[in-house]
Design an enzyme around this catalytic site. Structure first.
Site, PDB file in Angstrom:
ATOM      1  N   ASP A  22      49.273  56.538 -46.905  1.00 49.88           N
ATOM      2  CA  ASP A  22      48.913  55.212 -46.434  1.00 49.88           C
ATOM      3  C   ASP A  22      47.658  54.851 -47.217  1.00 49.88           C
ATOM      4  O   ASP A  22      47.010  55.725 -47.786  1.00 49.88           O
ATOM      5  CB  ASP A  22      48.633  55.285 -44.925  1.00 49.88           C
ATOM      6  CG  ASP A  22      47.899  54.070 -44.434  1.00 49.88           C
ATOM      7  OD1 ASP A  22      48.400  52.968 -44.676  1.00 49.88           O
ATOM      8  OD2 ASP A  22      46.829  54.221 -43.832  1.00 49.88           O
ATOM      9  N   ASP A  33      46.847  57.127 -41.076  1.00 49.09           N
ATOM     10  CA  ASP A  33      45.853  57.102 -40.001  1.00 49.09           C
ATOM     11  C   ASP A  33      46.073  55.982 -38.996  1.00 49.09           C
ATOM     12  O   ASP A  33      45.676  56.104 -37.847  1.00 49.09           O
ATOM     13  CB  ASP A  33      44.451  56.989 -40.580  1.00 49.09           C
ATOM     14  CG  ASP A  33      44.136  55.580 -41.013  1.00 49.09           C
ATOM     15  OD1 ASP A  33      45.000  54.987 -41.691  1.00 49.09           O
ATOM     16  OD2 ASP A  33      43.074  55.058 -40.671  1.00 49.09           O
ATOM     17  N   ASP A  35      51.180  53.608 -38.930  1.00 50.20           N
ATOM     18  CA  ASP A  35      51.704  54.777 -39.642  1.00 50.20           C
ATOM     19  C   ASP A  35      52.391  55.756 -38.708  1.00 50.20           C
ATOM     20  O   ASP A  35      53.114  56.640 -39.152  1.00 50.20           O
ATOM     21  CB  ASP A  35      50.568  55.544 -40.347  1.00 50.20           C
ATOM     22  CG  ASP A  35      49.878  54.696 -41.381  1.00 50.20           C
ATOM     23  OD1 ASP A  35      50.586  53.947 -42.074  1.00 50.20           O
ATOM     24  OD2 ASP A  35      48.648  54.794 -41.500  1.00 50.20           O
TER      25      ASP A  35
END
Lengths: 724, 56
Positions: A442, A621, A625
């Site tokens: 991410d 995080d 996600d």
């Protein structure tokens, strides 16, 4: 212990004081306490405050338990005192629920102690029998056997229960796990020994049965302890970031309570700079919120009454009034929770090494035992002898070492990673980590720091920066914070106003200063990215452009390079806009990237990778996600991540160090090598022991030595992981 | 044989004593903070007598 999220505001400890009157209690999670001097400084420092009744620091867990009398406000002074001493502390709500894992752990410790006591004493008698072979008369020998049985049988009934229970459960589910042959071997060994002793033949396996249980319980205990400790550490992380809420009471007063106490329908105030504690709907107030933890997008979001607000958003403007809502069926969080659940189900298809071994092992053992019986009958053995030898095969092949192979290695490996600040939440996470073939990152908050930094600090005069900083020091907006960070501490503007949706307005040394968007300042300038720039107008001077970007973590480049060196192709999936994502991918040398993804898109990409056999390691995080983390082959989240992501991930990196990734993979790969070696060792044992049993050469002495030797060898091999 | 009749109950009794002691120690929380116990021994808690009087 994880550091507190630097960006989150201090938590009001008064909400966490329990009890009343003369018996008030407060639990704190204290950081940086490592040595005797720390204990003394912390305990003495707090004890000096008036009203303190007792202070006790648990150095192993970093918990400080304080009992005091008097005003709740003392809680604040305790935290301030600790802060001054150099030990930042956060209030902690102790888990009052009974943890089933702790209960299981305690039961196993007791069983282990009983089995240890019994095996020591039975061994004492057995050694006497072995040593006296030939001189001891049969009556004495039988007495010794009865005594062994007297110790062994209650022990087996008590300490063997975990295995009988699990084996029975698996049989009822029409499957076989390792506990089936284990239970069978233990029960047969005891039954056979009673029969033989009663008949006066003189072969008893009581010693082997209890020793076997003792070793097996060590393995079982390690396994449960590993999971309990990881679960505890994960809960600690959650507790450290426990949020509080400001509830508007019926009489209009505002009371600060832990966020967990908020119920749907409660009205809350979210002050400037604080996180939205629970999901809700904006009832009053308007302004910008930072939703980067929720959506991954760095640009602030504008909210107005009626808009939905999700926990984790940070209020950047004036106080907002919020009505708490239960996660409704169509809310973003409910949707995400559903996706996480679906992902976890698909992952449970993974078969652990131990279960895979059991599937191959159990039929082989039973076949071997049956073949022994038939073989002896065919070659003229009596039914008694044939049966004895068939049972001996079952006893000697009891997968004692097999059951120890995996937990012993995983406990050592996770212990090592724990010291390096990497939390492994389950044993099989390591197995999956060792087999990851690609890595998906991410962006916001994972590869980047998740907050803006001022870029063009060298392009304008220092007094311009200072003029802007006098305004920004009074604001919580991410861009304001970036300016304040760049300028450092200093004075603030004489007059100040925060114009919602526009910028900051104030007066510095008698001159009007404005800092905000180009549109608000009435400038008609082309811009690359309106969300990442701001303009400063001081009096009549020409406006100055401030440019910002979310900067990469210092170890991001290194981490991507290290993972590439280990053969993992990197890919970037972000919920952020295209320009910043492309820029991040370019500077990290990641070729495959996608921007503006919704949680569903991330999950789809992860599932495609899963299906193609790319076995993705997902690192993320944000709330957005979480489903991808749950669906990925194996996943890692940051210590500062949203709670749902931390609970969906297999590993949590404390202190947000990306370079820990390569370290975790190295340890996982080494652990897998040890597991495979251990399986090989256990097989070598079987190759030697099984023929002995088949040909009727296994005496109780041989059985006891062979079985304990194989278990000890396997454990020693696992311990090799602690070195290097 | 008499030796054995003494020896075996003695061995079992001592073993059982150890077992009971272990159960007590887990229940009493002796293993709750192993690190802290190791470090606490180093704390020099007998300060100058004057201080004690002042505080007391």
């Amino acid at each position: 212990m994880a550091p507190l999220d630097a960006a989150s505001p201090a938590i009001d400890p008064v909400a966490f004081v329990r009890g009343d009157g003369a018996e008030k209690r407060l639990d704190l999670a204290v950081q940086n306490a490592r040595c005797a001097a720390c204990i003394a400084r912390i305990e003495d420092g707090v004890r000096k405050l008036s009203g303190i009744r007792s202070v006790r620091l648990n150095l192993s867990t970093g918990r400080l338990a304080v009992a005091f009398a008097g005003d709740d406000g003392l809680a604040v002074s305790i935290i301030q005192t600790l802060e001054k001493l150099g030990y930042p502390a956060a209030p902690y709500a102790p888990d009052t629920r009974d943890d089933p894992r702790t209960a299981e752990e305690k039961r196993l410790v007791r069983a282990l102690a009983v089995a240890g006591f019994a095996s020591a004493n039975v061994m004492l008698l057995s050694i006497a029998v072995w040593a006296g072979e030939g001189e001891m008369d049969i009556a004495t020998k039988t007495l010794m056997h009865w005594l062994s049985g007297l110790i062994a049988l209650p022990t087996v009934a008590y300490a063997g229960w975990p295995f009988f229970e699990s084996g029975w459960k698996s049989l009822r589910a029409r499957a076989v796990n390792m506990d089936v042959p284990i239970s069978l071997a233990v029960l047969l060994a005891c039954g056979l020994s009673i029969y033989e002793t009663a008949m006066g033949h003189g072969a008893a396996y009581f010693d082997a049965a209890v020793m076997l249980l003792f070793f097996l319980l060590i393995g079982r205990f390690l396994d449960v302890r590993l999971r309990a400790r990881a679960g505890q550490a994960a809960r600690d992380l959650a507790a450290l970031q426990a949020s509080i809420a400001h509830r508007i009471e019926a009489d209009g007063s505002i009371k600060t309570v832990p966020a967990g106490e908020i119920e749907p329908g409660d009205r809350l105030i979210v002050p400037n700079g604080e996180r939205v504690p629970v999901d809700g709907r904006i009832a009053a107030g308007e302004g910008e919120v930072d939703a980067s933890l929720v959506t991954g997008e760095t640009a602030p979001l504008h909210v107005s009454p009626g808009a939905e607000a999700w926990s984790g958003m940070v209020n950047l403007g004036r106080p907002l009034t919020l009505t708490a809502t239960a996660a409704s069926q169509d809310s973003l969080l409910a949707e995400i929770a559903r996706l996480v659940e679906a992902g976890e189900q698909s992952r449970s298809r993974y078969v652990r090494y131990a279960d895979r071994a059991a599937r191959a092992y159990v039929p082989a053992v039973f076949t071997m035992s049956a073949a022994t019986f038939v073989g002896w009958m065919v070659f003229g053995g009596t039914v008694h002898d044939s049966l004895m030898n068939a049972i001996a095969v079952l006893i000697i092949t009891c997968p004692c070492a097999m059951a120890l192979v995996v937990p012993a290695v995983q406990v050592v490996a996770t212990g090592r990673l724990f010291k390096d600040g990497i939390l492994v939440k389950s044993g099989d996470a390591l197995e999956r980590l060792a087999t990851a073939r690609s890595v998906v990152f991410d962006k916001t908050g994972t590869l980047t720091e998740g907050r803006a930094r001022l870029l063009n600090i060298d392009t304008f005069k220092p007094d311009m920066l200072e003029a802007a900083a006098r305004l920004t020091r009074l604001s919580r907006h991410p861009l304001s914070r970036a300016v304040s960070d760049a300028a450092g501490e200093g004075p603030v503007a004489d007059r100040f106003e925060d114009v919602a949706g526009g910028g900051l307005l104030g007066e510095v040394d008698g001159v009007a200063v404005r800092f905000g968007s180009a549109r608000w300042l009435g400038l008609d300038r082309p811009s690359d990215d309106a969300a990442q720039e701001a303009w400063l107008a001081v009096g009549d001077q020409a406006p100055v452009r401030f440019m910002f970007a979310d900067t990469l973590r210092t170890d991001a480049v290194e981490a991507v390079r290290q993972l590439a060196a280990r053969g993992l192709d990197a890919e970037l999936l972000s919920g952020d806009r295209e320009a910043p994502v492309a820029e991040t991918a370019r500077s990290l040398g990641i070729e495959r990237w996608q921007a503006s993804l919704k949680p569903q898109d991330k999950i789809a990409r992860i599932e495609a990778l899963n299906a193609d056999g790319h076995a993705p390691l997902m690192v993320g995080d944000g709330v957005n996600d979480a489903p991808a983390l749950a669906a990925a082959h194996v996943s890692v989240s940051m210590g500062s991540a949203a709670e749902i992501s931390r609970s969906a991930a297999d590993l949590v990196i404390q202190r947000d160090k990306l370079s820990s990734l390569a370290r975790a993979i190295d340890v996982a790969v080494k652990a897998r090598a040890r597991v495979m070696e251990n399986f090989a060792l256990a097989n070598i044992y079987n190759i030697i022991a099984v023929p002995l049993a088949v040909f009727g050469l296994v005496t109780p002495l041989v059985a006891a030595i062979a079985m304990s030797a194989s278990s000890i060898v396997v454990m020693l091999n696992a311990l090799r992981l602690t070195r290097s | 044989m008499t030796a054995l009749l003494w020896l075996i109950p003695a061995a079992l009794g001592l073993g059982a004593l150890g077992l009971v002691a272990f159960f007590w120690s887990t229940r009493a929380g002796q293993y709750d903070d192993l690190q802290g116990a190791a470090e606490r021994i180093l704390i020099d808690d007998d300060g100058p007598i004057v201080d004690d009087e002042e505080e007391g």
